[in-house]
Write a protein that holds these residues in place. Structure first.
Motif, short mmCIF file in Angstrom:
data_model
loop_
_atom_site.label_atom_id
_atom_site.label_comp_id
_atom_site.label_asym_id
_atom_site.label_seq_id
_atom_site.Cartn_x
_atom_site.Cartn_y
_atom_site.Cartn_z
N LYS A 135 0.86 -1.20 0.00
CA LYS A 135 0.00 0.00 0.00
C LYS A 135 0.89 1.24 0.00
O LYS A 135 1.85 1.30 0.76
CB LYS A 135 -0.87 -0.01 1.26
CG LYS A 135 -1.70 1.25 1.47
CD LYS A 135 -2.42 1.13 2.81
CE LYS A 135 -3.10 2.41 3.21
NZ LYS A 135 -3.67 2.33 4.56
N ARG A 206 -3.34 0.37 -3.59
CA ARG A 206 -3.06 -0.95 -3.00
C ARG A 206 -2.87 -1.94 -4.14
O ARG A 206 -3.63 -1.91 -5.11
CB ARG A 206 -4.24 -1.44 -2.16
CG ARG A 206 -4.55 -0.67 -0.89
CD ARG A 206 -5.71 -1.38 -0.21
NE ARG A 206 -6.29 -0.69 0.90
CZ ARG A 206 -6.00 -0.90 2.19
NH1 ARG A 206 -5.08 -1.79 2.53
NH2 ARG A 206 -6.63 -0.25 3.14
N VAL A 290 0.50 -4.19 5.74
CA VAL A 290 1.14 -3.73 4.49
C VAL A 290 2.26 -4.65 3.99
O VAL A 290 2.70 -4.52 2.85
CB VAL A 290 1.68 -2.29 4.60
CG1 VAL A 290 0.57 -1.31 4.89
CG2 VAL A 290 2.80 -2.19 5.62
#
Length: 458
Positions: A135, A206, A290
């Motif tokens: 992300k 993303r 992430v």
């Protein structure tokens, strides 16, 4: 009378010896016990330091000359490393980073938790500690008449324009450059933070690790986005794997990135990804780890520490979108998850449906209120899992755990200091901490996650 600092501004310290790092990656040297924090200095190094600020309890210095270099020093590969505030320790070898994180966890266990004999394992790191973030979210602005998007300079709101970030997925770099070029070409006004004007505030993207699906989120100050259709058309044409284009409106004068209003401009509301065998739907505002590679390592360790045989009832406090809950549900008889954010609980329920898992239930509310209610209803946890925010567990939740007395507690933490504090409370209440496993979720930064295994004594 209060003791004065042994140094003052503009003093020079010859042969200063560095012994530690601060939470933001500054080297620490001491003058008569008085700490000076110095950027770009590592433990085991020596040098001449000029004092740039001296308050009563600590000061800041500038390294004028390095006379002894750490064997673990390396040249940071990122060209804007010294300006950007995103990473703190690219100048430390990866082996050195993992050792430092283990040492840090060990030290806080002793200093804060008074847990001298606790087993702290070596940090679980990555084979390739770059390009791991799925992300990216970058602020947008204007500089010298140019449209810029990048990261904030250290300790400022000045945007450093950039075309790549070597801790992000390469796909995210590519997507941000496309969005930037399209918006600049179409004359979309970048946000002016000082005057609270302009349209585009942030670009967020993303990229799903396993499926390759891509989401683009345009965070705007105004609900009106000029050339909306044209932006979408060009994004769809230029980005492979694009599944979702979202507009999020944040009209407030704030540092918070996302606003409350979200619209799908094109495609799906979510993208899909897998952690292990479990499929997750990820929306623009979902909390989703992430670093997907290390998330799997972290959750598999939590599952190992829970040591489930299929007969247990498990409670997952701070369950988020159900990531750990669904991992545990693979091996448990029943899992109950609780989370204070309603949107996260909606996501968790949808993710349970997506994976056809019927042995998991989610409820919205504060863990310290919901879990005692469950307890009163006769729901008794064999294993309790907590994954709290940086501030650690709420005191009322810790008291609930001590009243409920599950046989095992698995504590997942993103802050070793609050973990050590909470482990001390649980130890004093009748638990024994068997081991702590640091996991490097954020290479090149000072952050370290931990998983701890506790059992009820006797």
């Amino acid at each position: 009378m209060s003791k004065r600092a042994p140094v003052k501004k503009n003093d020079f310290i010859e042969e200063a010896t560095f012994e530690d790092l601060t939470h933001d990656g500054n080297g620490v040297t001491k003058v008569e016990g008085y700490p000076l924090f110095v950027p770009d200095a590592l433990p085991e190094e020596k040098g001449t330091v000029k004092v740039v600020k001296a308050s009563k309890g600590y000061g800041f210095g500038k390294l004028m000359e390095r006379t002894k270099e750490s064997p673990k020093r390396q040249d940071p590969p990122c060209p804007i490393y010294h300006e950007c505030g995103g990473c703190q320790i690219q100048h430390l070898t990866y082996e050195g980073q993992l050792e430092f994180k283990e040492k840090h966890v060990r030290e806080v266990m002793t200093r804060i938790g008074k847990l001298d004999n606790i087993k702290v394992h070596p940090t679980l790191g990555m084979e390739e500690p770059w390009r791991y973030r799925n992300k990216a979210q970058v602020p947008v602005g204007e500089k010298d008449g140019r449209f810029v998007a990048g990261f904030y300079q250290k300790r400022s709101h000045e945007i450093i324009d950039m075309d790549k970030c070597i801790v992000q997925f390469e796909k995210n770099d590519e997507v941000i450059q496309h969005v930037k070029a399209i918006c600049e070409r179409l004359g979309i006004q970048p946000y002016d933070e000082a005057n609270h004007r302009g349209t585009l505030r942030h670009i967020m993207t993303r990229t799903a690790y396993e499926t390759g699906e891509v989401m683009v989120v345009l965070v705007t100050r105004t609900a009106k986005l000029p050339h909306k259709e044209k932006i979408v058309e060009e994004l769809v044409k230029s980005i492979d794997g694009l599944k979702s284009v979202i507009q999020n409106v944040n009209s407030k004068k704030t540092n918070v990135i996302m606003g409350d209003e979200t619209h799908v401009l094109w495609g799906q509301e979510v993208i899909y990804d897998y952690i292990g065998n479990i499929k997750f739907a990820i929306s623009a505002r979902s909390f989703y780890q992430v670093n997907p590679e290390q998330t799997r390592v972290l959750y598999e360790k939590a599952l190992e520490y829970a040591d489930l045989n299929g007969e247990e009832t498990v409670i997952d406090a701070y369950c988020g979108i159900g990531t750990i809950s669904l991992f545990l549900a693979q091996k448990a008889k029943k899992v109950y998850g609780v989370e204070i954010v309603p949107q996260a609980i909606d996501d968790a329920k949808n993710n349970a449906k997506l994976n056809e898992m019927n042995n998991v239930e989610f409820e919205v509310g504060p863990a310290e209120v919901v879990i005692p209610n469950w307890y009163e209803q006769g729901i008794q946890a064999d294993v309790l899992v907590v994954d709290p925010p940086r501030k650690g567990c709420d005191e009322a939740l810790l008291n609930t755990i001590l009243s409920m007395r599950p046989k095992k507690v698995v504590y997942v933490s993103c802050n070793p200091s609050t973990l050590a504090r909470d482990l001390r409370i649980l130890e004093d209440g009748g638990y024994e901490t068997l081991e702590v496993q640091p996991v490097d979720m954020f290479p090149q930064t000072m952050h370290v996650e931990c998983v701890s295994q506790l059992i009820l004594k006797g």
